[in-house]
Motif scaffolding. Sequence first.
Motif, mmCIF file in Angstrom:
data_model
loop_
_atom_site.group_PDB
_atom_site.id
_atom_site.type_symbol
_atom_site.label_atom_id
_atom_site.label_comp_id
_atom_site.label_asym_id
_atom_site.label_seq_id
_atom_site.Cartn_x
_atom_site.Cartn_y
_atom_site.Cartn_z
ATOM 1 N N MET A 154 107.543 25.324 13.793
ATOM 2 C CA MET A 154 108.808 25.230 14.507
ATOM 3 C C MET A 154 109.309 23.794 14.416
ATOM 4 O O MET A 154 108.519 22.846 14.435
ATOM 5 C CB MET A 154 108.619 25.626 15.972
ATOM 6 C CG MET A 154 109.890 25.542 16.797
ATOM 7 S SD MET A 154 109.651 26.072 18.526
ATOM 8 C CE MET A 154 108.529 24.804 19.126
ATOM 9 N N TYR A 155 110.624 23.665 14.336
ATOM 10 C CA TYR A 155 111.236 22.359 14.187
ATOM 11 C C TYR A 155 112.277 22.133 15.275
ATOM 12 O O TYR A 155 112.886 23.066 15.795
ATOM 13 C CB TYR A 155 111.926 22.228 12.827
ATOM 14 C CG TYR A 155 111.024 22.480 11.657
ATOM 15 C CD1 TYR A 155 110.255 21.456 11.116
ATOM 16 C CD2 TYR A 155 110.936 23.750 11.087
ATOM 17 C CE1 TYR A 155 109.426 21.689 10.038
ATOM 18 C CE2 TYR A 155 110.102 23.987 10.013
ATOM 19 C CZ TYR A 155 109.350 22.948 9.489
ATOM 20 O OH TYR A 155 108.520 23.183 8.424
ATOM 21 N N LEU A 156 112.480 20.880 15.595
ATOM 22 C CA LEU A 156 113.597 20.473 16.428
ATOM 23 C C LEU A 156 114.293 19.323 15.720
ATOM 24 O O LEU A 156 113.760 18.206 15.668
ATOM 25 C CB LEU A 156 113.143 20.046 17.827
ATOM 26 C CG LEU A 156 114.274 19.712 18.789
ATOM 27 C CD1 LEU A 156 115.063 20.974 19.150
ATOM 28 C CD2 LEU A 156 113.741 19.038 20.050
ATOM 29 N N GLN A 157 115.452 19.603 15.150
ATOM 30 C CA GLN A 157 116.271 18.578 14.531
ATOM 31 C C GLN A 157 117.134 17.957 15.608
ATOM 32 O O GLN A 157 117.936 18.649 16.234
ATOM 33 C CB GLN A 157 117.137 19.176 13.426
ATOM 34 C CG GLN A 157 118.073 18.179 12.757
ATOM 35 C CD GLN A 157 117.321 17.135 11.970
ATOM 36 O OE1 GLN A 157 116.412 17.450 11.212
ATOM 37 N NE2 GLN A 157 117.698 15.871 12.152
ATOM 38 N N MET A 158 116.967 16.678 15.828
ATOM 39 C CA MET A 158 117.671 15.969 16.879
ATOM 40 C C MET A 158 118.638 14.975 16.248
ATOM 41 O O MET A 158 118.212 14.043 15.560
ATOM 42 C CB MET A 158 116.696 15.252 17.810
ATOM 43 C CG MET A 158 115.654 16.173 18.425
ATOM 44 S SD MET A 158 114.644 15.345 19.686
ATOM 45 C CE MET A 158 113.791 14.150 18.661
ATOM 46 N N GLY A 191 122.379 7.203 18.287
ATOM 47 C CA GLY A 191 123.155 7.797 17.209
ATOM 48 C C GLY A 191 122.335 8.245 16.026
ATOM 49 O O GLY A 191 122.869 8.909 15.130
ATOM 50 N N GLY A 192 121.063 7.913 15.996
ATOM 51 C CA GLY A 192 120.200 8.290 14.898
ATOM 52 C C GLY A 192 119.678 9.702 15.028
ATOM 53 O O GLY A 192 120.066 10.466 15.914
ATOM 54 N N SER A 193 118.759 10.047 14.130
ATOM 55 C CA SER A 193 118.209 11.397 14.067
ATOM 56 C C SER A 193 116.702 11.366 13.917
ATOM 57 O O SER A 193 116.137 10.435 13.338
ATOM 58 C CB SER A 193 118.806 12.166 12.881
ATOM 59 O OG SER A 193 120.208 12.329 13.007
ATOM 60 N N LEU A 194 116.065 12.381 14.440
ATOM 61 C CA LEU A 194 114.648 12.630 14.250
ATOM 62 C C LEU A 194 114.434 14.122 14.103
ATOM 63 O O LEU A 194 115.215 14.919 14.624
ATOM 64 C CB LEU A 194 113.816 12.122 15.431
ATOM 65 C CG LEU A 194 113.661 10.616 15.619
ATOM 66 C CD1 LEU A 194 112.968 10.340 16.945
ATOM 67 C CD2 LEU A 194 112.875 10.011 14.474
ATOM 68 N N ARG A 195 113.372 14.496 13.408
ATOM 69 C CA ARG A 195 112.982 15.891 13.320
ATOM 70 C C ARG A 195 111.548 16.042 13.788
ATOM 71 O O ARG A 195 110.630 15.446 13.212
ATOM 72 C CB ARG A 195 113.117 16.441 11.896
ATOM 73 C CG ARG A 195 112.919 17.964 11.842
ATOM 74 C CD ARG A 195 113.001 18.529 10.442
ATOM 75 N NE ARG A 195 111.818 18.210 9.655
ATOM 76 C CZ ARG A 195 111.449 18.847 8.548
ATOM 77 N NH1 ARG A 195 112.204 19.855 8.088
ATOM 78 N NH2 ARG A 195 110.378 18.478 7.893
ATOM 79 N N LEU A 196 111.367 16.826 14.829
ATOM 80 C CA LEU A 196 110.050 17.130 15.341
ATOM 81 C C LEU A 196 109.538 18.424 14.721
ATOM 82 O O LEU A 196 110.310 19.337 14.437
ATOM 83 C CB LEU A 196 110.073 17.278 16.860
ATOM 84 C CG LEU A 196 110.673 16.119 17.655
ATOM 85 C CD1 LEU A 196 110.553 16.405 19.147
ATOM 86 C CD2 LEU A 196 110.015 14.804 17.288
ATOM 87 N N SER A 197 108.228 18.495 14.530
ATOM 88 C CA SER A 197 107.598 19.689 13.999
ATOM 89 C C SER A 197 106.494 20.142 14.938
ATOM 90 O O SER A 197 105.857 19.329 15.612
ATOM 91 C CB SER A 197 107.000 19.435 12.610
ATOM 92 O OG SER A 197 107.992 19.040 11.686
ATOM 93 N N CYS A 198 106.264 21.435 14.967
ATOM 94 C CA CYS A 198 105.181 22.018 15.746
ATOM 95 C C CYS A 198 104.554 23.123 14.921
ATOM 96 O O CYS A 198 105.228 24.096 14.565
ATOM 97 C CB CYS A 198 105.697 22.572 17.072
ATOM 98 S SG CYS A 198 104.480 23.523 18.006
ATOM 99 N N THR A 199 103.283 22.983 14.631
ATOM 100 C CA THR A 199 102.563 23.968 13.842
ATOM 101 C C THR A 199 101.524 24.668 14.702
ATOM 102 O O THR A 199 100.724 24.014 15.378
ATOM 103 C CB THR A 199 101.887 23.318 12.631
ATOM 104 O OG1 THR A 199 102.880 22.737 11.787
ATOM 105 C CG2 THR A 199 101.120 24.356 11.830
#
Length: 122
Positions: A79-83, A15-23
């Motif tokens: 680039m981001y992935l908000q999960m 149920g939580g969240s993470l945000r991945l980044s890619c540069t």
Amino acid sequence: QVQLRESGGDSAQTGGSLRLSCTGSGYTYNYNCMGWFRRAPGREREWVARIDLDGDRSIAYGASAAGRFTISHDNANTMYLQMNSLKPEDTAVYYCAAGPRMVTGNCRYAYWGQGTQVTVSS
């Protein structure tokens, strides 16, 4: 040369969240589409999401991501992935990829990051 580097992988609760980044760094003119993939233990690599960096800036999601994850890209070449609403089945190594968009519209993922671990527990 193009290098992609992911960050933001961590452990999270269901149920939580993470945000991945890619540069991207290097000759980043070599790609105009990017995507996120993941590989869970014992499973095949799975496409998660895609974003086009030019044209109509189209976005698409795989079935496991739709409704929960959001892909985006900023003007700093990140680039981001908000999960959100994370589930244990989201546990995987997540990879950033990029490449040229082919005449068919498919993204030819020529460049890949090293991966970042996401672990979701109950």
